[in-house]
Design a protein around this motif. Structure first.
Motif, short mmCIF file in Angstrom:
data_model
loop_
_atom_site.label_atom_id
_atom_site.label_comp_id
_atom_site.label_asym_id
_atom_site.label_seq_id
_atom_site.Cartn_x
_atom_site.Cartn_y
_atom_site.Cartn_z
N ARG A 1 0.84 -1.21 0.00
CA ARG A 1 0.00 0.00 0.00
C ARG A 1 0.87 1.26 0.00
N ASN B 1 3.89 1.55 -1.18
CA ASN B 1 4.50 1.66 -2.50
C ASN B 1 3.49 2.11 -3.55
N ALA B 2 2.23 1.74 -3.38
CA ALA B 2 1.20 2.22 -4.31
C ALA B 2 1.10 3.73 -4.24
N ARG C 1 4.21 5.17 -5.96
CA ARG C 1 4.16 5.04 -7.42
C ARG C 1 3.10 5.97 -8.02
N SER D 1 2.20 -8.06 -7.18
CA SER D 1 2.51 -6.75 -6.59
C SER D 1 2.94 -5.76 -7.66
N LEU E 1 -0.08 -4.28 -9.48
CA LEU E 1 -0.76 -3.22 -8.75
C LEU E 1 0.05 -1.92 -8.77
N LEU E 2 1.37 -2.02 -8.69
CA LEU E 2 2.20 -0.82 -8.71
C LEU E 2 2.17 -0.14 -10.07
N SER F 1 -0.97 1.75 -10.25
CA SER F 1 -0.90 2.95 -9.41
C SER F 1 -0.22 4.09 -10.16
#
Length: 473
Positions: free
Chosen positions: A287, A289-290, A293, A415, A418-419, A422
């Motif tokens: 979260r 890192n999201a 990013r 992961s 998702l990044l 983001s």
């Protein structure tokens, strides 16, 4: 001129060996040979140094060195594409028109990627020989799209061919990040951590982009199609290197697969799915890192447009391209500093580091949003690059520590998906704020407010999480 006879006299047509012309010729030849030897030795030394860096620590034997080499060609190609599109789409049309075209690019990039990205990981999970060919496919697709773009760039840049080819490059670039992330755990040398491997990958990519960007710029001086053909060549070489990765990259022996639902609802027990344990620390790291990013994507797009014609309040009257270069350079320096700091910190309390860098990013956005000038923009770029790099390395450390080896490869793929999403979301926010006419200060403060809310959410979840387990390998 005279030619010397055996008796010491001269005949027309030749210069004596001691004449100034002859001496100048010999000196020029000597200088040329010396320069040639110097360039040759320098090139050999640079190649040898790069090879030692990529092959050291067992990376050559494990296959990680081959991944480093193909990643170098990938980032070098991406840098060439970015320069080519900037020179055609971004700087050669009016600001309002450029923002509309780039907004369309981002929308067309995000929507297909949002649909395709969740399918990439399961596709690789299903087919044992998926990873090498999937990585190679993302590079081959970009090679083809760059060649098509080279033909379309000199014509109508609003044509469907131009947009579709550019879309293909952008989507394939994001898909590459997902597929490469899944390959890294399979080719780690015995004494490597994921943090060390990804640090080396990051440094290799940064160096390759720094070398490739000037070469692409020189090719663009000949004509925009040539920088795109140069990028196509780089991606083609990368495709071959991807196919030549070790066969164990494709092996899924003993692996379990993580679903996106596992990341949304972490648990410390195995009652929901036997063998699948994703800790709260890992999810909070993801979260954080999201948020990092998202900020990176926002600044990349928003500042690119806002600094294209800097307002008077920025205090910059020189070439806007130079200002953008300073901001991008600051981000690159920050990325390198983050890698070096990440290696120094090793894996000490990564769950705290990953939240600390999000706090630092939010604080920097808020302060610089209030006092935005050209030099604070450079500082912001450096801070964002530093925090994103440290945050990603901390997430790597968390995954290696808390995620069981049998699901680690799948976890990396999910992961990274998702990044990537983001980043695209942040880019859309940036283009939206620019479109409504937000000033640099207003835009930065608006996103700072969003990130403050996200930080509060991350902190609240982190406070609820139990203490993380130690080494899970």
């Amino acid at each position: 001129m005279h030619e010397e006879d055996l008796d010491g006299t001269h005949r027309p047509g030749h210069s004596p060996s001691g004449s100034p012309v002859a001496r100048l010729g010999r000196m020029s030849a000597g200088v040329g040979r010396a320069m040639g030897r110097g360039v040759g030795r320098g090139g050999t030394a640079a190649f040898s140094g790069a090879r030692r860096f990529t092959h050291s620590g067992g990376a050559g034997e494990s296959g990680l060195a081959r991944l480093l080499e193909l990643h170098a060609f990938n980032t070098a190609g991406d840098a060439a594409v970015a320069i080519s599109l900037a020179g055609t789409l971004f700087f050669t049309v009016p600001t309002d028109e450029a923002s509309g075209q780039v907004a369309l690019f981002l929308v067309l990039t995000m929507l297909p990627f949002a649909v395709v990205a969740p399918l990439i990981g399961p596709f690789l999970d299903r087919f044992r020989r998926g990873r090498r060919w999937a990585i190679g496919a993302t590079l081959a697709a970009r090679a083809f799209c760059c060649w098509v773009l080279a033909g379309a760039v000199s014509g109508d840049q609003t044509s469907p061919t131009f947009f579709v080819a550019a879309l293909g490059c952008l989507v394939a670039s994001k898909a590459y990040g997902v597929t490469r992330a899944a390959a890294v755990p399979r080719i780690l040398p015995s004494d490597f951590t994921l943090v060390k491997a990804n640090s080396r990958i990051s440094l290799t990519g940064t160096a390759a982009a720094a070398i490739s960007a000037p070469l692409a710029g020189l090719a663009a001086l000949i004509g925009a199609p040539w920088s795109l053909r140069y990028a196509a060549l780089l991606f083609t070489v990368g495709t071959v290197l991807a196919i030549l990765l070790p066969a164990r990259v494709d092996s899924s022996e003993g692996e379990e697969h993580v679903d996106l639902a596992d990341l949304a609802d972490p648990t410390r027990d195995e009652t929901r799915r036997p063998g699948i344990v994703i800790t709260h620390a890992v999810v909070n790291g993801l979260r954080s890192n999201a948020g990092l990013r998202l900020l990176s994507g926002f600044l990349t797009i928003f500042l690119a447009f806002r600094l294209r014609e800097p307002p008077d309040s920025v205090g910059w009257s020189a070439d806007p391209t130079l200002l953008l270069g300073l901001v991008i350079g600051g981000a690159g320096v920050g990325n390198i500093l983050g890698v070096l700091l990440g290696n120094g910190l090793k894996s000490r309390l990564p769950e705290r580091v990953v939240i600390a860098v999000l706090v630092l990013d939010v604080a920097a956005m808020t302060v610089i949003g209030v006092a935005f000038t050209w030099w604070t923009a450079v500082i912001l770029g450096l801070t964002v690059g530093l925090c994103q790099s440290l945050g990603k390395l901390s997430l790597d450390a968390l995954i290696q520590r808390d995620v069981l080896e049998n699901v680690r490869t799948s976890m990396f793929a999910r992961s990274e998906t998702l990044l990537q999403l983001s980043w695209v979301t942040g880019g859309l926010i940036g283009i939206g704020l620019f479109t409504v006419g937000a000033s640099p200060r207003l835009g930065l403060l608006a996103v700072a407010a969003i990130l403050i809310g996200w930080l509060a959410f991350v902190l609240s979840r982190a406070s609820e999480a139990p203490e993380p387990r130690v080494d899970r390998r």
